[in-house]
Design a protein around this motif. Structure first.
Motif, PDB file in Angstrom:
ATOM      1  N   PRO A 171      97.655  80.171  12.835  1.00  0.00           N
ATOM      2  CA  PRO A 171      98.661  79.312  12.204  1.00  0.00           C
ATOM      3  C   PRO A 171      99.680  80.120  11.413  1.00  0.00           C
ATOM      4  O   PRO A 171      99.320  81.007  10.635  1.00  0.00           O
ATOM      5  CB  PRO A 171      97.820  78.422  11.273  1.00  0.00           C
ATOM      6  CG  PRO A 171      96.434  78.468  11.825  1.00  0.00           C
ATOM      7  CD  PRO A 171      96.284  79.823  12.432  1.00  0.00           C
ATOM      8  N   VAL A 172     100.954  79.859  11.630  1.00  0.00           N
ATOM      9  CA  VAL A 172     102.057  80.437  10.856  1.00  0.00           C
ATOM     10  C   VAL A 172     102.988  79.282  10.525  1.00  0.00           C
ATOM     11  O   VAL A 172     103.589  78.686  11.433  1.00  0.00           O
ATOM     12  CB  VAL A 172     102.807  81.528  11.636  1.00  0.00           C
ATOM     13  CG1 VAL A 172     103.966  82.084  10.801  1.00  0.00           C
ATOM     14  CG2 VAL A 172     101.870  82.654  12.044  1.00  0.00           C
ATOM     15  N   ASP A 222      93.309  71.195  12.648  1.00  0.00           N
ATOM     16  CA  ASP A 222      92.135  70.500  12.116  1.00  0.00           C
ATOM     17  C   ASP A 222      91.085  71.467  11.579  1.00  0.00           C
ATOM     18  O   ASP A 222      90.274  71.093  10.727  1.00  0.00           O
ATOM     19  CB  ASP A 222      91.507  69.622  13.202  1.00  0.00           C
ATOM     20  CG  ASP A 222      92.399  68.450  13.590  1.00  0.00           C
ATOM     21  OD1 ASP A 222      93.298  68.108  12.797  1.00  0.00           O
ATOM     22  OD2 ASP A 222      92.202  67.890  14.687  1.00  0.00           O
ATOM     23  N   THR A 223      91.075  72.706  12.067  1.00  0.00           N
ATOM     24  CA  THR A 223      90.063  73.670  11.640  1.00  0.00           C
ATOM     25  C   THR A 223      90.281  74.146  10.206  1.00  0.00           C
ATOM     26  O   THR A 223      89.354  74.659   9.574  1.00  0.00           O
ATOM     27  CB  THR A 223      90.074  74.901  12.567  1.00  0.00           C
ATOM     28  OG1 THR A 223      91.413  75.410  12.642  1.00  0.00           O
ATOM     29  CG2 THR A 223      89.598  74.522  13.967  1.00  0.00           C
ATOM     30  N   VAL A 224      91.489  73.980   9.680  1.00  0.00           N
ATOM     31  CA  VAL A 224      91.779  74.448   8.325  1.00  0.00           C
ATOM     32  C   VAL A 224      91.059  73.548   7.326  1.00  0.00           C
ATOM     33  O   VAL A 224      91.240  72.338   7.306  1.00  0.00           O
ATOM     34  CB  VAL A 224      93.295  74.445   8.051  1.00  0.00           C
ATOM     35  CG1 VAL A 224      93.576  74.810   6.593  1.00  0.00           C
ATOM     36  CG2 VAL A 224      94.000  75.420   8.983  1.00  0.00           C
ATOM     37  N   GLY A 225      90.213  74.146   6.500  1.00  0.00           N
ATOM     38  CA  GLY A 225      89.432  73.404   5.529  1.00  0.00           C
ATOM     39  C   GLY A 225      88.101  72.906   6.036  1.00  0.00           C
ATOM     40  O   GLY A 225      87.347  72.287   5.281  1.00  0.00           O
ATOM     41  N   LEU A 276      91.534  79.575   0.595  1.00  0.00           N
ATOM     42  CA  LEU A 276      91.813  78.141   0.553  1.00  0.00           C
ATOM     43  C   LEU A 276      90.772  77.470  -0.339  1.00  0.00           C
ATOM     44  O   LEU A 276      89.576  77.545  -0.072  1.00  0.00           O
ATOM     45  CB  LEU A 276      91.749  77.560   1.965  1.00  0.00           C
ATOM     46  CG  LEU A 276      91.947  76.051   2.075  1.00  0.00           C
ATOM     47  CD1 LEU A 276      93.372  75.671   1.704  1.00  0.00           C
ATOM     48  CD2 LEU A 276      91.609  75.560   3.473  1.00  0.00           C
ATOM     49  N   ARG A 277      91.221  76.835  -1.406  1.00  0.00           N
ATOM     50  CA  ARG A 277      90.268  76.159  -2.296  1.00  0.00           C
ATOM     51  C   ARG A 277      89.844  74.819  -1.726  1.00  0.00           C
ATOM     52  O   ARG A 277      88.670  74.451  -1.786  1.00  0.00           O
ATOM     53  CB  ARG A 277      90.905  75.974  -3.693  1.00  0.00           C
ATOM     54  CG  ARG A 277      90.011  75.204  -4.671  1.00  0.00           C
ATOM     55  CD  ARG A 277      88.718  75.942  -4.907  1.00  0.00           C
ATOM     56  NE  ARG A 277      87.784  75.171  -5.706  1.00  0.00           N
ATOM     57  CZ  ARG A 277      86.911  74.304  -5.228  1.00  0.00           C
ATOM     58  NH1 ARG A 277      86.849  74.062  -3.916  1.00  0.00           N
ATOM     59  NH2 ARG A 277      86.075  73.675  -6.025  1.00  0.00           N
ATOM     60  N   ARG A 278      90.770  74.071  -1.183  1.00  0.00           N
ATOM     61  CA  ARG A 278      90.417  72.746  -0.667  1.00  0.00           C
ATOM     62  C   ARG A 278      91.538  72.208   0.223  1.00  0.00           C
ATOM     63  O   ARG A 278      92.706  72.483  -0.012  1.00  0.00           O
ATOM     64  CB  ARG A 278      90.186  71.775  -1.832  1.00  0.00           C
ATOM     65  CG  ARG A 278      89.766  70.370  -1.423  1.00  0.00           C
ATOM     66  CD  ARG A 278      89.621  69.471  -2.634  1.00  0.00           C
ATOM     67  NE  ARG A 278      88.489  69.847  -3.479  1.00  0.00           N
ATOM     68  CZ  ARG A 278      88.610  70.369  -4.687  1.00  0.00           C
ATOM     69  NH1 ARG A 278      89.816  70.574  -5.194  1.00  0.00           N
ATOM     70  NH2 ARG A 278      87.535  70.669  -5.404  1.00  0.00           N
ATOM     71  N   ARG A 279      91.164  71.461   1.232  1.00  0.00           N
ATOM     72  CA  ARG A 279      92.111  70.633   1.978  1.00  0.00           C
ATOM     73  C   ARG A 279      91.785  69.185   1.692  1.00  0.00           C
ATOM     74  O   ARG A 279      90.625  68.767   1.773  1.00  0.00           O
ATOM     75  CB  ARG A 279      92.002  70.877   3.477  1.00  0.00           C
ATOM     76  CG  ARG A 279      92.949  69.988   4.286  1.00  0.00           C
ATOM     77  CD  ARG A 279      92.831  70.232   5.768  1.00  0.00           C
ATOM     78  NE  ARG A 279      93.804  69.444   6.523  1.00  0.00           N
ATOM     79  CZ  ARG A 279      94.088  69.644   7.795  1.00  0.00           C
ATOM     80  NH1 ARG A 279      93.461  70.604   8.470  1.00  0.00           N
ATOM     81  NH2 ARG A 279      94.983  68.900   8.414  1.00  0.00           N
ATOM     82  N   ARG A 280      92.790  68.418   1.326  1.00  0.00           N
ATOM     83  CA  ARG A 280      92.549  67.000   1.063  1.00  0.00           C
ATOM     84  C   ARG A 280      92.328  66.285   2.387  1.00  0.00           C
ATOM     85  O   ARG A 280      93.162  66.364   3.298  1.00  0.00           O
ATOM     86  CB  ARG A 280      93.723  66.399   0.297  1.00  0.00           C
ATOM     87  CG  ARG A 280      93.889  67.033  -1.085  1.00  0.00           C
ATOM     88  CD  ARG A 280      94.912  66.326  -1.923  1.00  0.00           C
ATOM     89  NE  ARG A 280      95.143  67.033  -3.189  1.00  0.00           N
ATOM     90  CZ  ARG A 280      96.033  66.655  -4.094  1.00  0.00           C
ATOM     91  NH1 ARG A 280      96.782  65.562  -3.881  1.00  0.00           N
ATOM     92  NH2 ARG A 280      96.186  67.343  -5.210  1.00  0.00           N
ATOM     93  N   PRO A 281      91.184  65.606   2.525  1.00  0.00           N
ATOM     94  CA  PRO A 281      90.799  65.018   3.813  1.00  0.00           C
ATOM     95  C   PRO A 281      91.884  64.112   4.395  1.00  0.00           C
ATOM     96  O   PRO A 281      92.486  63.309   3.687  1.00  0.00           O
ATOM     97  CB  PRO A 281      89.534  64.219   3.468  1.00  0.00           C
ATOM     98  CG  PRO A 281      88.986  64.888   2.244  1.00  0.00           C
ATOM     99  CD  PRO A 281      90.182  65.346   1.472  1.00  0.00           C
ATOM    100  N   GLY A 282      92.114  64.286   5.692  1.00  0.00           N
ATOM    101  CA  GLY A 282      93.049  63.428   6.408  1.00  0.00           C
ATOM    102  C   GLY A 282      94.510  63.683   6.125  1.00  0.00           C
ATOM    103  O   GLY A 282      95.373  62.884   6.499  1.00  0.00           O
ATOM    104  N   THR A 283      94.829  64.813   5.452  1.00  0.00           N
ATOM    105  CA  THR A 283      96.213  65.114   5.100  1.00  0.00           C
ATOM    106  C   THR A 283      96.546  66.555   5.476  1.00  0.00           C
ATOM    107  O   THR A 283      95.682  67.330   5.891  1.00  0.00           O
ATOM    108  CB  THR A 283      96.471  64.935   3.594  1.00  0.00           C
ATOM    109  OG1 THR A 283      95.875  66.028   2.881  1.00  0.00           O
ATOM    110  CG2 THR A 283      95.898  63.623   3.089  1.00  0.00           C
ATOM    111  N   PRO A 300      94.632  80.030   7.749  1.00  0.00           N
ATOM    112  CA  PRO A 300      93.428  80.820   8.041  1.00  0.00           C
ATOM    113  C   PRO A 300      93.031  80.722   9.505  1.00  0.00           C
ATOM    114  O   PRO A 300      93.511  79.859  10.234  1.00  0.00           O
ATOM    115  CB  PRO A 300      92.368  80.173   7.137  1.00  0.00           C
ATOM    116  CG  PRO A 300      92.829  78.766   6.973  1.00  0.00           C
ATOM    117  CD  PRO A 300      94.322  78.809   6.986  1.00  0.00           C
ATOM    118  N   SER A 301      92.133  81.628   9.911  1.00  0.00           N
ATOM    119  CA  SER A 301      91.672  81.646  11.288  1.00  0.00           C
ATOM    120  C   SER A 301      90.202  81.996  11.335  1.00  0.00           C
ATOM    121  O   SER A 301      89.738  82.882  10.609  1.00  0.00           O
ATOM    122  CB  SER A 301      92.471  82.652  12.114  1.00  0.00           C
ATOM    123  OG  SER A 301      91.913  82.806  13.403  1.00  0.00           O
TER     124      SER A 301
END
Length: 283
Positions: free
Chosen positions: A4-5, A32-35, A86-93, A127-128
């Motif tokens: 991802p870039v 979708d893999t991020v988080g 990455l500390r967190r991804r807010r679900p569904g966003t 991230p990857s």
């Protein structure tokens, strides 16, 4: 697998401790893999002076080719890169949270974070999963008798995600060095957790953490160890665990996030190169 870039834009910036800013970004694109897994590493691209936003490296079909694309940008326009967890991804966003340690106005990341406001834009690479551990953390942790997590405030975002990923039956010891008592953070986990907070209160970074393991404070059994933070401290702890505690090298996941009195722009030392070779070899 394409790395991802993308551009990310500040939505919110707030202090979670006096020296830590948590910044929420909206990403233009986010797989979708991020988080989806803990301890995801990424690089943020900061603009050069005079730029409103950074130039991003061209997308590559080969996920390892992004750095050559980055180097192809003229040096005067090439963005400044810094590594983060990455500390967190807010679900569904497409909203992500990244914590910045505020250590003054000298480095590009801390200086930027001190003034970050909604609408500011950075670039993000990763991230990857390509750069993740060979054995997933939860799998390695549940196979061990207990888990040791050790690091300084730069490792806190990763430690927090690792703890949140663990199931109830895992026994975890966390040793965390921070500037002072005000830098403590609440850590959530379902696992059995014991935390030892070490407060520098003016001591040199990494000193307390490196000294904490010199007196045989760890329980018996076969552990899985995760270490990150100042490179010299990480190196000293790993050496102590291997030579004095008998922990096999392959059971230690380690990363030097930063170097005392050096920046990411400075050339790697002989010790840095030796660490990189050991990680590449699988231990």
């Amino acid at each position: 697998m394409t790395l991802p870039v993308t551009f990310v834009e500040v939505v919110e910036a707030r202090r979670i401790t006096p020296r830590t800013a948590r910044i929420t970004f909206a990403a233009e694109e986010l797989p979708d893999t991020v988080g989806a897994t803990p301890d995801q590493q990424l690089k943020l691209c900061f603009p050069r002076p005079g730029q409103r936003e950074p130039l991003l490296p061209a997308r590559q079909d080969d996920p390892t080719g992004w750095y050559q694309a980055y180097l192809a940008i003229p040096e005067a326009e090439r963005p400044l890169l810094r590594s983060f967890t990455l500390r967190r991804r807010r679900p569904g966003t497409r909203l992500i949270e990244i914590d910045f340690v505020l250590h003054g106005d000298t480095g590009p990341a801390a200086a930027w974070a001190l003034r970050a406001a909604p609408g500011d834009r950075l670039g993000m690479v990763g991230p990857s999963a390509l750069y993740g551990p060979a054995v997933p953390f939860a799998e390695a942790a549940t196979a061990a008798d207990w888990v040791l997590l050790a690091g300084d405030e730069t490792a806190l975002p990763a430690i927090a995600t690792l703890l949140e990923a663990l199931p109830e039956e895992v026994r975890v010891y966390a040793w965390i060095e921070v500037a002072d008592q005000m830098e403590r953070q609440e850590l959530e986990t379902r696992a059995e957790l014991e935390v030892e907070w070490l407060y520098r209160d003016g001591a040199a970074p990494g000193t307390l953490l490196a000294e904490a393991f010199e007196d045989g404070v760890l329980p018996g059994g076969e552990p899985f160890v995760w270490l990150a933070g100042e490179a010299g401290a990480v190196r000293a702890i790993r050496r102590c665990l291997v030579e004095q505690e008998g922990v096999p090298k392959e059971d230690i996941e380690f990363t030097g996030y930063w170097r005392h009195r050096l920046t990411q722009d400075d050339a790697p030392t002989a010790e840095d190169l030796a660490d990189a070779r050991e990680r590449a070899a699988g231990y």
